[in-house]
Design a protein around this motif. Structure first.
Motif, PDB file in Angstrom:
ATOM      1  N   TYR A  86      -7.737  -1.271  -0.423  1.00 22.47           N
ATOM      2  CA  TYR A  86      -6.413  -1.477  -1.008  1.00 22.47           C
ATOM      3  C   TYR A  86      -6.063  -0.431  -2.072  1.00 22.47           C
ATOM      4  O   TYR A  86      -5.172  -0.639  -2.896  1.00 22.47           O
ATOM      5  CB  TYR A  86      -6.302  -2.894  -1.567  1.00 22.47           C
ATOM      6  CG  TYR A  86      -6.208  -3.913  -0.445  1.00 22.47           C
ATOM      7  CD1 TYR A  86      -4.999  -4.191   0.180  1.00 22.47           C
ATOM      8  CD2 TYR A  86      -7.349  -4.537   0.043  1.00 22.47           C
ATOM      9  CE1 TYR A  86      -4.912  -5.087   1.221  1.00 22.47           C
ATOM     10  CE2 TYR A  86      -7.281  -5.443   1.092  1.00 22.47           C
ATOM     11  CZ  TYR A  86      -6.053  -5.711   1.680  1.00 22.47           C
ATOM     12  OH  TYR A  86      -5.977  -6.597   2.733  1.00 22.47           O
ATOM     13  N   ASN A  87      -6.759   0.674  -2.030  1.00 22.24           N
ATOM     14  CA  ASN A  87      -6.394   1.848  -2.829  1.00 22.24           C
ATOM     15  C   ASN A  87      -6.396   1.603  -4.335  1.00 22.24           C
ATOM     16  O   ASN A  87      -5.548   2.138  -5.064  1.00 22.24           O
ATOM     17  CB  ASN A  87      -5.020   2.393  -2.400  1.00 22.24           C
ATOM     18  CG  ASN A  87      -4.996   2.847  -0.957  1.00 22.24           C
ATOM     19  OD1 ASN A  87      -6.042   3.156  -0.378  1.00 22.24           O
ATOM     20  ND2 ASN A  87      -3.810   2.891  -0.373  1.00 22.24           N
ATOM     21  N   ARG A 103       2.541   4.060  -3.120  1.00 26.80           N
ATOM     22  CA  ARG A 103       2.713   4.426  -4.524  1.00 26.80           C
ATOM     23  C   ARG A 103       4.201   4.431  -4.863  1.00 26.80           C
ATOM     24  O   ARG A 103       5.049   4.687  -3.997  1.00 26.80           O
ATOM     25  CB  ARG A 103       2.114   5.795  -4.799  1.00 26.80           C
ATOM     26  CG  ARG A 103       0.602   5.892  -4.592  1.00 26.80           C
ATOM     27  CD  ARG A 103       0.105   7.258  -4.999  1.00 26.80           C
ATOM     28  NE  ARG A 103       0.871   8.325  -4.346  1.00 26.80           N
ATOM     29  CZ  ARG A 103       0.908   9.580  -4.758  1.00 26.80           C
ATOM     30  NH1 ARG A 103       0.251   9.950  -5.843  1.00 26.80           N
ATOM     31  NH2 ARG A 103       1.616  10.482  -4.093  1.00 26.80           N
ATOM     32  N   LEU A 130       0.838  -1.203   0.000  1.00 30.20           N
ATOM     33  CA  LEU A 130       0.000   0.000   0.000  1.00 30.20           C
ATOM     34  C   LEU A 130       0.871   1.251   0.000  1.00 30.20           C
ATOM     35  O   LEU A 130       0.895   2.038   0.944  1.00 30.20           O
ATOM     36  CB  LEU A 130      -0.946  -0.011   1.212  1.00 30.20           C
ATOM     37  CG  LEU A 130      -1.989  -1.122   1.186  1.00 30.20           C
ATOM     38  CD1 LEU A 130      -2.782  -1.152   2.483  1.00 30.20           C
ATOM     39  CD2 LEU A 130      -2.931  -0.928  -0.005  1.00 30.20           C
TER      40      LEU A 130
END
Length: 270
Positions: A227-228, A169, A167
């Motif tokens: 979970y984006n 970027r 999680l």
């Protein structure tokens, strides 16, 4: 199929040890990638197909790293014993760039004396206790652990991705390291066998399917938010990428091998 493991297993080198005994012939069963390296001992004739349905030779004693999903067909009386290892171990053993090792099964006897491999293979064959399996393997291979387990430049970054459960970027990961995106990508392709972005997605996805397996009634919208994922379509793309099927097909096809593996992972992470 008898799946032998211990959720409380602890070892200085192995992350986990699992023994699988087949009491019936099986249809092809899907196995996904967890992003680790593996030492495996295979007893009997297994048929392995990679994600492109190509046949893959299965050595009796093998090592493999990260790659894509594949399918295994086994017969009654077959057994395999798996030792899960940190991701970087495969590169340390073979010295072969990770991207060149994707979806390949290396014969352990190419890196360890053939007589040692044969003796270890025979001694492990009938052992049903995972702790004893580890102790026996320690006697034969313990002298290699220091070199095989030596951390690489990518190791703390990989560990960080696991700690974050994927999680994070890529842009935020780059803020945590002293590499440019291009340098980090070259590093991961060499040592990990994946781009940083794909590895992040893989780690996240493995937590997703553990939740799906643990709770078949969980809503996709819940997973997308937790979970984006951008949306449902983004979520489905990861299923297709890492399992070759939709989430609906995954739920409708019983795969005891994958179910047992995911259940074990879920328990160990609690």
């Amino acid at each position: 199929m008898q799946f032998l493991s211990d959720p409380l297993f602890k070892h200085s080198f192995f992350k986990d040890v699992v023994r699988i005994d087949y009491d019936t012939d099986t249809m092809p069963m899907l196995i996904n990638d967890y992003g680790y390296s593996y030492l495996m001992f295979c007893y009997g004739d297994f048929i392995a197909l990679d994600h492109q349905c190509n046949n893959v030779d299965v050595p009796k004693c093998l090592i493999k790293g990260t790659g894509d999903y594949f399918n295994i067909t086994a017969h009654e009386g077959n057994t395999w014993i798996t030792f899960e290892l940190p991701n970087h171990v495969l590169y340390n053993i073979t010295g072969i760039p990770g991207m060149d090792s994707r979806n390949k099964l290396y014969d352990l006897s190419d890196y360890v004396c053939n007589d040692v491999c044969k003796e270890l293979y025979e001694e492990l064959k009938d052992v049903k206790d995972v702790h004893e399996l580890a102790l026996i393997t320690d006697r034969y291979l313990g002298s290699f652990y220091s070199a095989w387990g030596k951390p690489l430049t990518s190791t703390p970054i990989v560990d960080f991705i696991y700690e974050k459960k994927g999680l994070i970027r890529l842009a935020d990961l780059l803020k945590q390291v002293s590499f440019s995106e291009r340098t980090l990508e070259r590093l991961f392709k060499k040592e990990v066998g994946s781009t940083p972005y794909r590895f992040i997605c893989l780690v996240r996805f493995n937590y997703v399917i553990r939740e799906v397996e643990h709770n078949q009634d969980i809503q996709i919208s819940t997973l997308v938010a937790r979970y984006n994922y951008f949306d449902h379509s983004h979520f489905e793309k990861d299923f297709k990428k890492f399992l070759g099927q939709s989430v609906t097909n995954y739920k409708n096809v019983y795969n005891p091998l994958l179910t047992q593996a995911l259940s074990r992972k879920f328990i160990k992470d609690q």
